[in-house]
Design a protein around this motif. Structure first.
Motif, PDB file in Angstrom:
ATOM      1  N   ARG A  24      11.366  98.389  61.670  1.00 50.37           N
ATOM      2  CA  ARG A  24      11.478  96.934  61.730  1.00 50.37           C
ATOM      3  C   ARG A  24      12.068  96.386  60.431  1.00 50.37           C
ATOM      4  NH1 ARG A  24       6.365  96.403  63.079  1.00 50.37           N
ATOM      5  NH2 ARG A  24       6.387  96.944  65.243  1.00 50.37           N
ATOM      6  N   GLU A  25      11.629  96.936  59.307  1.00 52.26           N
ATOM      7  CA  GLU A  25      12.147  96.494  58.009  1.00 52.26           C
ATOM      8  C   GLU A  25      13.620  96.866  57.845  1.00 52.26           C
ATOM      9  OE1 GLU A  25      11.071  96.982  53.278  1.00 52.26           O
ATOM     10  OE2 GLU A  25       9.538  97.445  54.772  1.00 52.26           O
ATOM     11  N   ILE A  26      13.992  98.058  58.279  1.00 55.12           N
ATOM     12  CA  ILE A  26      15.391  98.490  58.226  1.00 55.12           C
ATOM     13  C   ILE A  26      16.242  97.577  59.115  1.00 55.12           C
ATOM     14  CG2 ILE A  26      16.988 100.340  58.873  1.00 55.12           C
ATOM     15  CD1 ILE A  26      14.715 102.312  58.028  1.00 55.12           C
ATOM     16  N   ALA A  27      15.740  97.281  60.302  1.00 56.55           N
ATOM     17  CA  ALA A  27      16.483  96.429  61.240  1.00 56.55           C
ATOM     18  C   ALA A  27      16.670  95.020  60.694  1.00 56.55           C
ATOM     19  CB  ALA A  27      15.761  96.389  62.583  1.00 56.55           C
ATOM     20  N   SER A  28      15.758  94.577  59.834  1.00 58.03           N
ATOM     21  CA  SER A  28      15.894  93.238  59.256  1.00 58.03           C
ATOM     22  C   SER A  28      16.919  93.203  58.127  1.00 58.03           C
ATOM     23  CB  SER A  28      14.536  92.729  58.767  1.00 58.03           C
ATOM     24  OG  SER A  28      14.139  93.436  57.614  1.00 58.03           O
ATOM     25  N   GLY A  29      17.472  94.387  57.772  1.00 56.22           N
ATOM     26  CA  GLY A  29      18.546  94.418  56.776  1.00 56.22           C
ATOM     27  C   GLY A  29      18.233  95.174  55.514  1.00 56.22           C
ATOM     28  N   ASN A  30      17.023  95.658  55.353  1.00 52.04           N
ATOM     29  CA  ASN A  30      16.664  96.394  54.141  1.00 52.04           C
ATOM     30  C   ASN A  30      17.054  97.871  54.295  1.00 52.04           C
ATOM     31  OD1 ASN A  30      15.596  97.493  51.848  1.00 52.04           O
ATOM     32  ND2 ASN A  30      13.473  96.983  52.299  1.00 52.04           N
ATOM     33  N   LEU A  31      18.302  98.177  53.954  1.00 54.73           N
ATOM     34  CA  LEU A  31      18.770  99.554  54.087  1.00 54.73           C
ATOM     35  C   LEU A  31      18.280 100.451  52.953  1.00 54.73           C
ATOM     36  CD1 LEU A  31      22.424  98.947  55.324  1.00 54.73           C
ATOM     37  CD2 LEU A  31      20.378  99.444  56.664  1.00 54.73           C
ATOM     38  N   ASP A  32      17.567  99.884  51.994  1.00 57.51           N
ATOM     39  CA  ASP A  32      16.990 100.684  50.915  1.00 57.51           C
ATOM     40  C   ASP A  32      15.615 101.233  51.285  1.00 57.51           C
ATOM     41  OD1 ASP A  32      19.138 100.393  49.120  1.00 57.51           O
ATOM     42  OD2 ASP A  32      18.427  98.384  48.606  1.00 57.51           O
ATOM     43  N   LYS A  33      15.087 100.798  52.408  1.00 62.61           N
ATOM     44  CA  LYS A  33      13.770 101.272  52.867  1.00 62.61           C
ATOM     45  C   LYS A  33      13.856 102.740  53.239  1.00 62.61           C
ATOM     46  CE  LYS A  33       9.603 101.188  54.630  1.00 62.61           C
ATOM     47  NZ  LYS A  33       8.447 101.134  53.785  1.00 62.61           N
ATOM     48  N   LYS A  34      12.935 103.545  52.710  1.00 67.88           N
ATOM     49  CA  LYS A  34      12.851 104.959  53.050  1.00 67.88           C
ATOM     50  C   LYS A  34      11.515 105.209  53.757  1.00 67.88           C
ATOM     51  CE  LYS A  34      16.702 106.195  51.348  1.00 67.88           C
ATOM     52  NZ  LYS A  34      17.784 106.296  52.275  1.00 67.88           N
ATOM     53  N   LEU A  35      11.597 105.932  54.848  1.00 66.63           N
ATOM     54  CA  LEU A  35      10.397 106.301  55.586  1.00 66.63           C
ATOM     55  C   LEU A  35       9.833 107.578  54.985  1.00 66.63           C
ATOM     56  CD1 LEU A  35      11.754 105.681  59.187  1.00 66.63           C
ATOM     57  CD2 LEU A  35      10.375 104.150  57.797  1.00 66.63           C
ATOM     58  N   ASP A  36       8.570 107.538  54.599  1.00 64.99           N
ATOM     59  CA  ASP A  36       7.913 108.698  53.997  1.00 64.99           C
ATOM     60  C   ASP A  36       6.773 109.129  54.918  1.00 64.99           C
ATOM     61  OD1 ASP A  36       7.225 110.683  52.196  1.00 64.99           O
ATOM     62  OD2 ASP A  36       5.912 109.362  51.051  1.00 64.99           O
ATOM     63  N   ILE A  37       7.130 109.930  55.896  1.00 70.92           N
ATOM     64  CA  ILE A  37       6.150 110.401  56.878  1.00 70.92           C
ATOM     65  C   ILE A  37       6.151 111.923  56.838  1.00 70.92           C
ATOM     66  CG2 ILE A  37       5.569 110.470  59.333  1.00 70.92           C
ATOM     67  CD1 ILE A  37       6.909 107.709  59.562  1.00 70.92           C
ATOM     68  N   ASN A  38       5.004 112.493  56.556  1.00 71.03           N
ATOM     69  CA  ASN A  38       4.867 113.944  56.420  1.00 71.03           C
ATOM     70  C   ASN A  38       3.854 114.472  57.429  1.00 71.03           C
ATOM     71  OD1 ASN A  38       6.609 114.092  54.059  1.00 71.03           O
ATOM     72  ND2 ASN A  38       4.945 113.050  52.999  1.00 71.03           N
ATOM     73  N   THR A  39       4.334 114.671  58.652  1.00 71.43           N
ATOM     74  CA  THR A  39       3.442 115.161  59.699  1.00 71.43           C
ATOM     75  C   THR A  39       3.767 116.588  60.114  1.00 71.43           C
ATOM     76  OG1 THR A  39       4.903 114.205  61.373  1.00 71.43           O
ATOM     77  CG2 THR A  39       3.042 112.858  60.658  1.00 71.43           C
ATOM     78  N   GLY A  40       4.953 117.059  59.730  1.00 69.72           N
ATOM     79  CA  GLY A  40       5.350 118.418  60.090  1.00 69.72           C
ATOM     80  C   GLY A  40       5.750 118.567  61.548  1.00 69.72           C
ATOM     81  N   ASP A  41       6.071 117.453  62.192  1.00 72.09           N
ATOM     82  CA  ASP A  41       6.453 117.527  63.604  1.00 72.09           C
ATOM     83  C   ASP A  41       7.675 116.660  63.859  1.00 72.09           C
ATOM     84  OD1 ASP A  41       5.440 114.954  63.534  1.00 72.09           O
ATOM     85  OD2 ASP A  41       3.702 115.371  64.786  1.00 72.09           O
ATOM     86  N   GLU A  42       7.901 116.298  65.114  1.00 72.62           N
ATOM     87  CA  GLU A  42       9.079 115.538  65.500  1.00 72.62           C
ATOM     88  C   GLU A  42       9.113 114.156  64.876  1.00 72.62           C
ATOM     89  OE1 GLU A  42       7.036 117.054  67.630  1.00 72.62           O
ATOM     90  OE2 GLU A  42       8.254 118.619  68.534  1.00 72.62           O
ATOM     91  N   ILE A  43       7.967 113.583  64.618  1.00 73.22           N
ATOM     92  CA  ILE A  43       7.924 112.248  64.010  1.00 73.22           C
ATOM     93  C   ILE A  43       8.475 112.306  62.594  1.00 73.22           C
ATOM     94  CG2 ILE A  43       6.406 110.373  63.261  1.00 73.22           C
ATOM     95  CD1 ILE A  43       4.664 111.031  65.711  1.00 73.22           C
ATOM     96  N   GLU A  44       8.120 113.340  61.857  1.00 82.65           N
ATOM     97  CA  GLU A  44       8.681 113.515  60.511  1.00 82.65           C
ATOM     98  C   GLU A  44      10.191 113.724  60.595  1.00 82.65           C
ATOM     99  OE1 GLU A  44       8.443 116.482  56.644  1.00 82.65           O
ATOM    100  OE2 GLU A  44       6.839 116.534  58.127  1.00 82.65           O
ATOM    101  N   HIS A  45      10.635 114.517  61.556  1.00 80.96           N
ATOM    102  CA  HIS A  45      12.067 114.756  61.723  1.00 80.96           C
ATOM    103  C   HIS A  45      12.803 113.451  62.042  1.00 80.96           C
ATOM    104  CE1 HIS A  45      15.776 116.811  62.671  1.00 80.96           C
ATOM    105  NE2 HIS A  45      15.800 116.189  63.845  1.00 80.96           N
ATOM    106  N   LEU A  46      12.207 112.623  62.872  1.00 83.43           N
ATOM    107  CA  LEU A  46      12.800 111.335  63.203  1.00 83.43           C
ATOM    108  C   LEU A  46      12.889 110.441  61.967  1.00 83.43           C
ATOM    109  CD1 LEU A  46      13.952 109.604  65.480  1.00 83.43           C
ATOM    110  CD2 LEU A  46      11.624 108.859  65.973  1.00 83.43           C
ATOM    111  N   ALA A  47      11.869 110.459  61.129  1.00 76.41           N
ATOM    112  CA  ALA A  47      11.891 109.672  59.890  1.00 76.41           C
ATOM    113  C   ALA A  47      13.005 110.157  58.972  1.00 76.41           C
ATOM    114  CB  ALA A  47      10.537 109.766  59.187  1.00 76.41           C
ATOM    115  N   VAL A  48      13.177 111.465  58.867  1.00 79.57           N
ATOM    116  CA  VAL A  48      14.264 112.026  58.052  1.00 79.57           C
ATOM    117  C   VAL A  48      15.617 111.570  58.600  1.00 79.57           C
ATOM    118  CG1 VAL A  48      15.417 114.190  57.401  1.00 79.57           C
ATOM    119  CG2 VAL A  48      12.931 113.998  57.232  1.00 79.57           C
ATOM    120  N   CYS A  49      15.763 111.555  59.906  1.00 81.57           N
ATOM    121  CA  CYS A  49      17.013 111.105  60.537  1.00 81.57           C
ATOM    122  C   CYS A  49      17.262 109.628  60.265  1.00 81.57           C
ATOM    123  CB  CYS A  49      16.985 111.377  62.036  1.00 81.57           C
ATOM    124  SG  CYS A  49      17.068 113.123  62.450  1.00 81.57           S
TER     125      CYS A  49
END
Length: 65
Positions: A24-49
């Motif tokens: 939501r924050e990225i969509a509002s225009g903040n392209l500096d936002k980084k997702l830091d999710i460390n679950t070791g599964d597909e959700i983490e992979h999606l955050a990296v993408c």
């Protein structure tokens, strides 16, 4: 039983909520936002993408300028 269900809910729901808030924050225009999710599964992979996508979008915008 309640404790186990709460723990499982936290494990699965919390990263998805973090992802939704970050996107939501990225969509509002903040392209500096980084997702830091460390679950070791597909959700983490999606955050990296998403992080790679925002980096590419920033580079594309810079090139257009």
């Amino acid at each position: 039983m309640i404790f186990i269900s709460k723990e499982l809910s936290e494990r699965f729901v919390k990263p998805i909520k973090q992802m939704a808030d970050g996107v939501r924050e990225i969509a509002s225009g903040n392209l500096d936002k980084k997702l830091d999710i460390n679950t070791g599964d597909e959700i983490e992979h999606l955050a990296v993408c998403f992080n790679a996508m925002t980096d590419e979008l920033k580079a594309y915008i810079d090139n257009l300028s």
